[in-house]
Motif scaffolding. Structure first.
Motif, PDB file in Angstrom:
ATOM      1  N   THR A 277       0.834  -1.205   0.000  1.00  0.00           N
ATOM      2  CA  THR A 277       0.000   0.000   0.000  1.00  0.00           C
ATOM      3  C   THR A 277       0.869   1.254   0.000  1.00  0.00           C
ATOM      4  OG1 THR A 277      -1.696  -1.200   1.220  1.00  0.00           O
ATOM      5  CG2 THR A 277      -1.861   1.181   1.218  1.00  0.00           C
TER       6      THR A 277
ATOM      7  N   ASN B   7      -6.244  -0.264   1.485  1.00  0.00           N
ATOM      8  CA  ASN B   7      -6.379   0.588   2.672  1.00  0.00           C
ATOM      9  C   ASN B   7      -7.614   0.213   3.479  1.00  0.00           C
ATOM     10  OD1 ASN B   7      -4.097   2.210   2.521  1.00  0.00           O
ATOM     11  ND2 ASN B   7      -5.050   3.622   1.098  1.00  0.00           N
TER      12      ASN B   7
ATOM     13  N   SER C 188      -4.683   1.509  -4.475  1.00  0.00           N
ATOM     14  CA  SER C 188      -4.400   1.221  -3.072  1.00  0.00           C
ATOM     15  C   SER C 188      -5.620   1.403  -2.163  1.00  0.00           C
ATOM     16  CB  SER C 188      -3.257   2.097  -2.572  1.00  0.00           C
ATOM     17  OG  SER C 188      -3.644   3.452  -2.530  1.00  0.00           O
ATOM     18  N   ARG C 189      -6.681   2.009  -2.661  1.00  0.00           N
ATOM     19  CA  ARG C 189      -7.861   2.257  -1.818  1.00  0.00           C
ATOM     20  C   ARG C 189      -8.470   0.961  -1.255  1.00  0.00           C
ATOM     21  NH1 ARG C 189     -11.022   6.144  -4.601  1.00  0.00           N
ATOM     22  NH2 ARG C 189      -9.634   7.634  -3.620  1.00  0.00           N
TER      23      ARG C 189
ATOM     24  N   GLU D 121      -7.684  -1.250   7.237  1.00  0.00           N
ATOM     25  CA  GLU D 121      -8.478  -0.600   8.276  1.00  0.00           C
ATOM     26  C   GLU D 121      -9.344  -1.615   9.017  1.00  0.00           C
ATOM     27  OE1 GLU D 121     -10.726   2.517   6.435  1.00  0.00           O
ATOM     28  OE2 GLU D 121      -8.949   3.714   5.990  1.00  0.00           O
TER      29      GLU D 121
ATOM     30  N   ASN E  27       1.000   4.052  -2.985  1.00  0.00           N
ATOM     31  CA  ASN E  27       0.798   5.472  -2.691  1.00  0.00           C
ATOM     32  C   ASN E  27       1.997   6.303  -3.139  1.00  0.00           C
ATOM     33  OD1 ASN E  27      -1.787   5.208  -1.629  1.00  0.00           O
ATOM     34  ND2 ASN E  27      -1.040   4.871   0.444  1.00  0.00           N
TER      35      ASN E  27
END
Length: 166
Positions: free
Chosen positions: A91, A107, A103-104, A111, A95
């Protein structure tokens, strides 16, 4: 007058230096992440091997005691640790390349993992507390039984109950 561009000018973008620096940075992040993931995973595996907690957990789950556990929990946990750290590195590399759309999803996944870690920590803490309380209660019951000679009294009771009347 028409200005002609060469093939090299058309193939190489103007910001090649920026792209190369981003690419080198992303590769460096991946290598650093791999090194950290390998070191941490190895440390986790060695720690679990030393403590023997993984063997006890395996015995508890399988219900059997083995010299060599059939479920290699230390291997699984160290691999999970390795890949979570590698996901962080991947990630970070994405970025660094300004690939935020790619990468969303990673991410969001990370999380979810980090949001779940406090629950795992509290479950481990409660398990340790329950084990301590159970050990204390076991010690109290054993000492009480020894002080009251319950073992001898139960042996006498079962012996007299097992002998047939004459």
């Amino acid at each position: 007058m028409r200005q002609e561009t060469s093939l090299v000018d058309r193939l190489i973008p103007d910001d090649l230096g920026l792209l190369l620096s981003q690419l080198i940075g992303a590769i460096a992040l991946l290598i650093l992440g791999w090194l950290i993931a390998t070191l941490v995973a190895t440390g986790v595996k060695q720690l679990l091997n030393r403590t023997g907690l993984d063997n006890r957990l395996t015995e508890w789950v399988s219900g059997e005691a083995h010299e060599r556990p059939t479920i290699p929990i230390e291997v699984w946990i160290s691999r999970i640790t390795f890949w979570v750290i590698m996901l962080l590195a991947i990630t970070a590399a994405l970025n660094a390349l300004n690939l935020t759309e790619v990468s969303r999803p990673l991410n969001k996944f990370l999380e979810e993992i980090t949001g779940f870690l406090p629950r795992i920590g509290s479950a481990i803490g409660l398990s340790i507390l329950a084990w301590i309380i159970a050990t204390i209660v076991k010690t109290i019951v054993i000492r009480l039984a020894e002080s009251l000679n319950l073992d001898q009294k139960l042996t006498e009771t079962t012996t007299t109950a097992a002998t047939p009347p004459e």
